[in-house]
Design an enzyme around this catalytic site. Sequence first.
Site, PDB file in Angstrom:
ATOM      1  N   CYS A 136       0.822  -1.223   0.000  1.00 13.72           N
ATOM      2  CA  CYS A 136       0.000   0.000   0.000  1.00 13.72           C
ATOM      3  C   CYS A 136       0.851   1.266   0.000  1.00 13.72           C
ATOM      4  O   CYS A 136       0.330   2.363  -0.102  1.00 13.72           O
ATOM      5  CB  CYS A 136      -0.902  -0.016   1.216  1.00 13.72           C
TER       6      CYS A 136
ATOM      7  N   HIS B 211      -3.237   6.832   2.097  1.00 16.64           N
ATOM      8  CA  HIS B 211      -3.688   5.521   1.613  1.00 16.64           C
ATOM      9  C   HIS B 211      -5.055   5.246   2.245  1.00 16.64           C
ATOM     10  O   HIS B 211      -5.236   5.407   3.457  1.00 16.64           O
ATOM     11  CB  HIS B 211      -2.679   4.443   1.997  1.00 16.64           C
TER      12      HIS B 211
ATOM     13  N   ASN C 187     -10.237  -0.876   0.218  1.00 17.09           N
ATOM     14  CA  ASN C 187      -8.802  -0.670   0.256  1.00 17.09           C
ATOM     15  C   ASN C 187      -8.221  -1.219  -1.047  1.00 17.09           C
ATOM     16  O   ASN C 187      -8.126  -2.427  -1.221  1.00 17.09           O
ATOM     17  CB  ASN C 187      -8.236  -1.410   1.475  1.00 17.09           C
TER      18      ASN C 187
HETATM   19  O1  LIG Z   1     -12.370  -4.615  14.189  1.00 16.04           O
HETATM   20  C1  LIG Z   1     -12.085  -3.643  13.474  1.00 16.04           C
HETATM   21  O2  LIG Z   1     -12.548  -2.488  13.659  1.00 16.04           O
HETATM   22  C2  LIG Z   1     -11.104  -3.861  12.343  1.00 16.04           C
HETATM   23  C3  LIG Z   1      -9.693  -3.642  12.899  1.00 16.04           C
HETATM   24  C4  LIG Z   1      -8.666  -3.889  11.815  1.00 16.04           C
HETATM   25  N1  LIG Z   1      -8.954  -3.089  10.616  1.00 16.04           N
HETATM   26  C5  LIG Z   1      -7.916  -2.687   9.830  1.00 16.04           C
HETATM   27  C6  LIG Z   1      -6.593  -2.741  10.271  1.00 16.04           C
HETATM   28  C7  LIG Z   1      -5.578  -2.307   9.426  1.00 16.04           C
HETATM   29  C8  LIG Z   1      -5.891  -1.844   8.181  1.00 16.04           C
HETATM   30  C9  LIG Z   1      -4.844  -1.433   7.246  1.00 16.04           C
HETATM   31  C10 LIG Z   1      -4.581  -2.237   6.138  1.00 16.04           C
HETATM   32  C11 LIG Z   1      -3.588  -1.895   5.233  1.00 16.04           C
HETATM   33  C12 LIG Z   1      -3.299  -2.770   4.072  1.00 16.04           C
HETATM   34  O3  LIG Z   1      -3.550  -2.040   2.924  1.00 16.04           O
HETATM   35  C13 LIG Z   1      -2.859  -0.709   5.398  1.00 16.04           C
HETATM   36  C14 LIG Z   1      -3.113   0.101   6.498  1.00 16.04           C
HETATM   37  C15 LIG Z   1      -4.103  -0.254   7.428  1.00 16.04           C
HETATM   38 CL1  LIG Z   1      -4.391   0.759   8.795  1.00 16.04          CL
HETATM   39  C16 LIG Z   1      -7.221  -1.786   7.792  1.00 16.04           C
HETATM   40  N2  LIG Z   1      -8.205  -2.203   8.627  1.00 16.04           N
HETATM   41  C17 LIG Z   1     -10.318  -3.151  10.078  1.00 16.04           C
HETATM   42  C18 LIG Z   1     -11.365  -2.894  11.166  1.00 16.04           C
END
Ligand SMILES: O=C(O)C1CCN(c2ccc(-c3cc(CO)ccc3Cl)cn2)CC1
Length: 317
Positions: free
Chosen positions: A111, A242, A272
């Site tokens: 990313c 991002h 994403n």
């Molecule tokens: O339980 C919840 O709330 C969940 C908790 C975890 N979550 C996440 C965690 C990390 C990412 C993420 C991913 C990438 C990869 O491109 C880069 C940057 C990020 Cl910050 C996206 N979502 C979703 C909701």
Amino acid sequence: SFGKIIATARYLPEKIVTNDDLAEWLDTSDEWIQSRTGIKQRHIAEAENTSDMCSQVAKKLVDHTTIDPLSLDFIIVATMSPDYTSPSVACQVQGQIGATQAMAFDVTAACAGFVYALATAENFIRGGMRRGIVIGGEKTSKLLDWHDRSSAVLFGDGAAGVLLEATEEPSIIKQMLRADGKQSQALTAGYHANKNIFHEEAETSPALTMDGRGIWNFALNDVTKSLKEFVGEESVDYYLLHQANKRIIEKIARKMSEPLEKFPMNLMNYGNTSAASIPILLDELVETKQLSLNGKQKIVLTGYGGGLAWGNLLIQL
Ligand SMILES: O=C(O)C1CCN(c2ccc(-c3cc(CO)ccc3Cl)cn2)CC1
């Protein structure tokens, strides 16, 4: 010379998958997905592969600017979901648009890929090259475990990019590229079975795995700390982060003591899209005239994700 963004373009595959569509086979809900991520829908490619979407972007950039493809010196594609390990997506694109004078290669920084690729292109122009295309393109939908509700709901497919040309005035005025390989296992995808005629290894699923908590903390700590240092006293009109998660972006805005209006978001429509997220957002902001490519506005591009890798670019458009 210095690089200047002359044009932007994006390409999204036609099929739209809503949160309710996902809830048909995943134990999830529109309410959960929207409240925790901000995502409402995502585009999912069907027959098209990453190189097809990237070629569409390259075609748009060439057509919209009426440049001769033979005048391109480089094509760089940032992707974590290439069609092949060889040939690169960039070479596939080069062949598709007939830019046979251009050198072409892919950048793998998940990313953070588009920021790494644009910084690399700037360095080629400062080294004497005159014109090139930089694309972020992903079909992560082919890497996902579509029965893992914690990751399948987060990602979307798409591609977008810029045409960069040599000019006398600097535009990409500052770059910072970082990585933390000790956390390489926080986001993995596309593991190739480690076996040959002499050695067999226990099969490991090639499906994308994500330590959500680990990346969340990385984004709020390392990435935000670097962004603060990078921006310093600069006055920035827009931060193009991002597009991973709405709550992360809101938290980063607060830590930067900047109004949320400076952090445009379109992740609700695309999910994403990894390396494609920043150029898709950039192209939309240019299309809606919130940004114009005339050298007045100052923007920061911030990519962060698998590697772990992250990077910032300060651009006077
Ligand atoms: O339980 C919840 O709330 C969940 C908790 C975890 N979550 C996440 C965690 C990390 C990412 C993420 C991913 C990438 C990869 O491109 C880069 C940057 C990020 Cl910050 C996206 N979502 C979703 C909701």
